[in-house]
Write a protein that holds these residues in place. Structure first.
Motif, PDB file in Angstrom:
ATOM      1  N   MET A 181       0.897  -1.180  -0.256  1.00 32.11           N
ATOM      2  CA  MET A 181       0.158  -0.050   0.015  1.00 32.11           C
ATOM      3  C   MET A 181       0.804   1.570   0.147  1.00 32.11           C
ATOM      4  O   MET A 181       1.221   1.028   0.715  1.00 32.11           O
ATOM      5  N   GLN A 182       0.371   2.023  -0.454  1.00 27.58           N
ATOM      6  CA  GLN A 182       1.479   3.626  -1.215  1.00 27.58           C
ATOM      7  C   GLN A 182       1.291   4.598   0.274  1.00 27.58           C
ATOM      8  O   GLN A 182      -0.420   4.688   0.587  1.00 27.58           O
ATOM      9  N   THR A 183       1.886   5.818   0.845  1.00 25.66           N
ATOM     10  CA  THR A 183       1.017   6.267   1.104  1.00 25.66           C
ATOM     11  C   THR A 183       1.644   7.596   0.782  1.00 25.66           C
ATOM     12  O   THR A 183       2.875   8.171   0.083  1.00 25.66           O
ATOM     13  N   LEU A 184       0.924   8.233   1.137  1.00 24.30           N
ATOM     14  CA  LEU A 184       1.100   9.792   0.943  1.00 24.30           C
ATOM     15  C   LEU A 184       0.945  10.777   2.113  1.00 24.30           C
ATOM     16  O   LEU A 184       0.148  10.409   2.809  1.00 24.30           O
ATOM     17  N   SER A 185       1.752  11.721   1.913  1.00 30.68           N
ATOM     18  CA  SER A 185       1.429  13.103   3.395  1.00 30.68           C
ATOM     19  C   SER A 185       0.092  13.421   3.256  1.00 30.68           C
ATOM     20  O   SER A 185      -0.137  13.510   1.291  1.00 30.68           O
ATOM     21  N   ALA A 186      -0.389  14.302   4.374  1.00 28.88           N
ATOM     22  CA  ALA A 186      -1.245  14.710   4.034  1.00 28.88           C
ATOM     23  C   ALA A 186      -1.303  16.008   3.256  1.00 28.88           C
ATOM     24  O   ALA A 186      -2.625  16.318   2.412  1.00 28.88           O
ATOM     25  N   LYS A 187      -0.536  16.490   2.808  1.00 29.15           N
ATOM     26  CA  LYS A 187      -0.496  17.564   2.547  1.00 29.15           C
ATOM     27  C   LYS A 187      -0.187  17.620   0.737  1.00 29.15           C
ATOM     28  O   LYS A 187      -1.324  18.363  -0.377  1.00 29.15           O
ATOM     29  N   ASP A 188       0.964  15.624   0.751  1.00 32.53           N
ATOM     30  CA  ASP A 188       0.575  15.597  -1.408  1.00 32.53           C
ATOM     31  C   ASP A 188      -1.132  15.205  -1.842  1.00 32.53           C
ATOM     32  O   ASP A 188      -1.511  15.626  -2.873  1.00 32.53           O
ATOM     33  N   ALA A 189      -1.118  14.713  -0.527  1.00 34.89           N
ATOM     34  CA  ALA A 189      -3.119  14.346  -0.654  1.00 34.89           C
ATOM     35  C   ALA A 189      -3.859  15.040  -1.772  1.00 34.89           C
ATOM     36  O   ALA A 189      -4.846  14.889  -2.107  1.00 34.89           O
ATOM     37  N   LYS A 190      -3.533  16.962  -0.880  1.00 33.42           N
ATOM     38  CA  LYS A 190      -4.644  17.366  -0.216  1.00 33.42           C
ATOM     39  C   LYS A 190      -3.657  18.016  -1.699  1.00 33.42           C
ATOM     40  O   LYS A 190      -4.575  18.503  -2.695  1.00 33.42           O
ATOM     41  N   TYR A 191      -2.808  18.442  -2.591  1.00 33.85           N
ATOM     42  CA  TYR A 191      -2.768  19.373  -3.310  1.00 33.85           C
ATOM     43  C   TYR A 191      -2.768  18.444  -4.812  1.00 33.85           C
ATOM     44  O   TYR A 191      -2.383  18.663  -5.885  1.00 33.85           O
ATOM     45  N   GLY A 192      -2.252  17.201  -4.545  1.00 30.75           N
ATOM     46  CA  GLY A 192      -2.907  16.259  -5.108  1.00 30.75           C
ATOM     47  C   GLY A 192      -3.868  15.426  -5.530  1.00 30.75           C
ATOM     48  O   GLY A 192      -3.578  13.598  -5.905  1.00 30.75           O
ATOM     49  N   PHE A 193      -5.043  15.417  -4.631  1.00 27.85           N
ATOM     50  CA  PHE A 193      -6.420  15.143  -5.045  1.00 27.85           C
ATOM     51  C   PHE A 193      -6.226  14.018  -6.165  1.00 27.85           C
ATOM     52  O   PHE A 193      -7.118  12.975  -5.570  1.00 27.85           O
ATOM     53  N   GLY A 194      -6.363  14.760  -7.460  1.00 30.53           N
ATOM     54  CA  GLY A 194      -6.242  14.232  -8.551  1.00 30.53           C
ATOM     55  C   GLY A 194      -5.729  12.778  -8.478  1.00 30.53           C
ATOM     56  O   GLY A 194      -6.426  11.544  -9.193  1.00 30.53           O
ATOM     57  N   ARG A 195      -4.461  12.866  -8.072  1.00 22.17           N
ATOM     58  CA  ARG A 195      -3.245  11.811  -8.119  1.00 22.17           C
ATOM     59  C   ARG A 195      -4.029  10.405  -7.183  1.00 22.17           C
ATOM     60  O   ARG A 195      -3.621   9.436  -7.441  1.00 22.17           O
ATOM     61  N   LEU A 196      -4.763  11.424  -5.952  1.00 25.86           N
ATOM     62  CA  LEU A 196      -4.875  10.168  -4.763  1.00 25.86           C
ATOM     63  C   LEU A 196      -6.353   9.947  -5.151  1.00 25.86           C
ATOM     64  O   LEU A 196      -6.185   7.927  -5.063  1.00 25.86           O
ATOM     65  N   ILE A 197      -6.767  10.254  -6.239  1.00 21.48           N
ATOM     66  CA  ILE A 197      -7.897   9.406  -6.353  1.00 21.48           C
ATOM     67  C   ILE A 197      -7.629   8.441  -7.609  1.00 21.48           C
ATOM     68  O   ILE A 197      -8.229   7.155  -7.644  1.00 21.48           O
ATOM     69  N   ASP A 198      -6.524   8.948  -8.454  1.00 25.51           N
ATOM     70  CA  ASP A 198      -6.274   7.619  -9.736  1.00 25.51           C
ATOM     71  C   ASP A 198      -5.183   6.930  -8.715  1.00 25.51           C
ATOM     72  O   ASP A 198      -5.378   5.168  -9.283  1.00 25.51           O
ATOM     73  N   LEU A 199      -4.605   6.956  -7.898  1.00 29.60           N
ATOM     74  CA  LEU A 199      -4.053   5.873  -7.479  1.00 29.60           C
ATOM     75  C   LEU A 199      -5.361   4.752  -6.094  1.00 29.60           C
ATOM     76  O   LEU A 199      -4.839   3.155  -6.270  1.00 29.60           O
ATOM     77  N   ALA A 200      -5.570   5.814  -6.258  1.00 32.40           N
ATOM     78  CA  ALA A 200      -6.996   4.905  -4.860  1.00 32.40           C
ATOM     79  C   ALA A 200      -7.776   3.943  -5.793  1.00 32.40           C
ATOM     80  O   ALA A 200      -8.444   2.871  -5.281  1.00 32.40           O
ATOM     81  N   ARG A 201      -7.843   4.490  -7.415  1.00 39.67           N
ATOM     82  CA  ARG A 201      -8.633   3.723  -7.444  1.00 39.67           C
ATOM     83  C   ARG A 201      -7.784   2.565  -8.612  1.00 39.67           C
ATOM     84  O   ARG A 201      -8.776   1.125  -8.120  1.00 39.67           O
ATOM     85  N   ALA A 202      -6.801   1.921  -7.760  1.00 37.94           N
ATOM     86  CA  ALA A 202      -5.928   1.070  -8.528  1.00 37.94           C
ATOM     87  C   ALA A 202      -5.880   0.194  -7.370  1.00 37.94           C
ATOM     88  O   ALA A 202      -5.828  -0.999  -7.090  1.00 37.94           O
ATOM     89  N   GLU A 203      -5.379   0.955  -6.092  1.00 31.91           N
ATOM     90  CA  GLU A 203      -5.031   0.281  -5.213  1.00 31.91           C
ATOM     91  C   GLU A 203      -5.512   0.628  -3.822  1.00 31.91           C
ATOM     92  O   GLU A 203      -5.225   2.482  -3.943  1.00 31.91           O
ATOM     93  N   PRO A 204      -5.464   0.831  -2.218  1.00 33.00           N
ATOM     94  CA  PRO A 204      -5.674   1.235  -1.236  1.00 33.00           C
ATOM     95  C   PRO A 204      -4.781   2.348  -0.937  1.00 33.00           C
ATOM     96  O   PRO A 204      -3.689   1.725  -1.168  1.00 33.00           O
ATOM     97  N   VAL A 205      -4.674   3.399  -0.751  1.00 33.58           N
ATOM     98  CA  VAL A 205      -3.589   4.560  -0.436  1.00 33.58           C
ATOM     99  C   VAL A 205      -3.447   4.923   0.677  1.00 33.58           C
ATOM    100  O   VAL A 205      -4.690   5.309   1.587  1.00 33.58           O
TER     101      VAL A 205
END
Length: 64
Positions: free
Chosen positions: A1-25
């Motif tokens: 499972m990949q981990t993102l910082s809260a800051k990266d998740a906030k500013y890269g929300f689209g990327r977070l969604i893309d990653l989460a569709r493939a596997e939990p983040v």
């Protein structure tokens, strides 16, 4: 499972969604994982499994 910082998740929300569709983040705040983002299909699958485990178990008994 990949981990993102809260800051990266906030500013890269689209990327977070893309990653989460493939596997939990996991999302970490102050270096500690605090939440997991996952695809709705995976969430629903887990809810179904949990509901099956928590369902009252019935057994047919024959009165003697």
């Amino acid at each position: 499972m990949q981990t993102l910082s809260a800051k990266d998740a906030k500013y890269g929300f689209g990327r977070l969604i893309d990653l989460a569709r493939a596997e939990p983040v996991a999302v970490a705040k102050h270096g500690r994982q605090v939440v997991v983002v996952m695809a709705i299909e995976e969430y629903e699958r887990l809810k179904t499994i949990e509901a099956g485990r928590n369902a009252p178990q019935t057994t047919d008994r024959i009165n003697e």
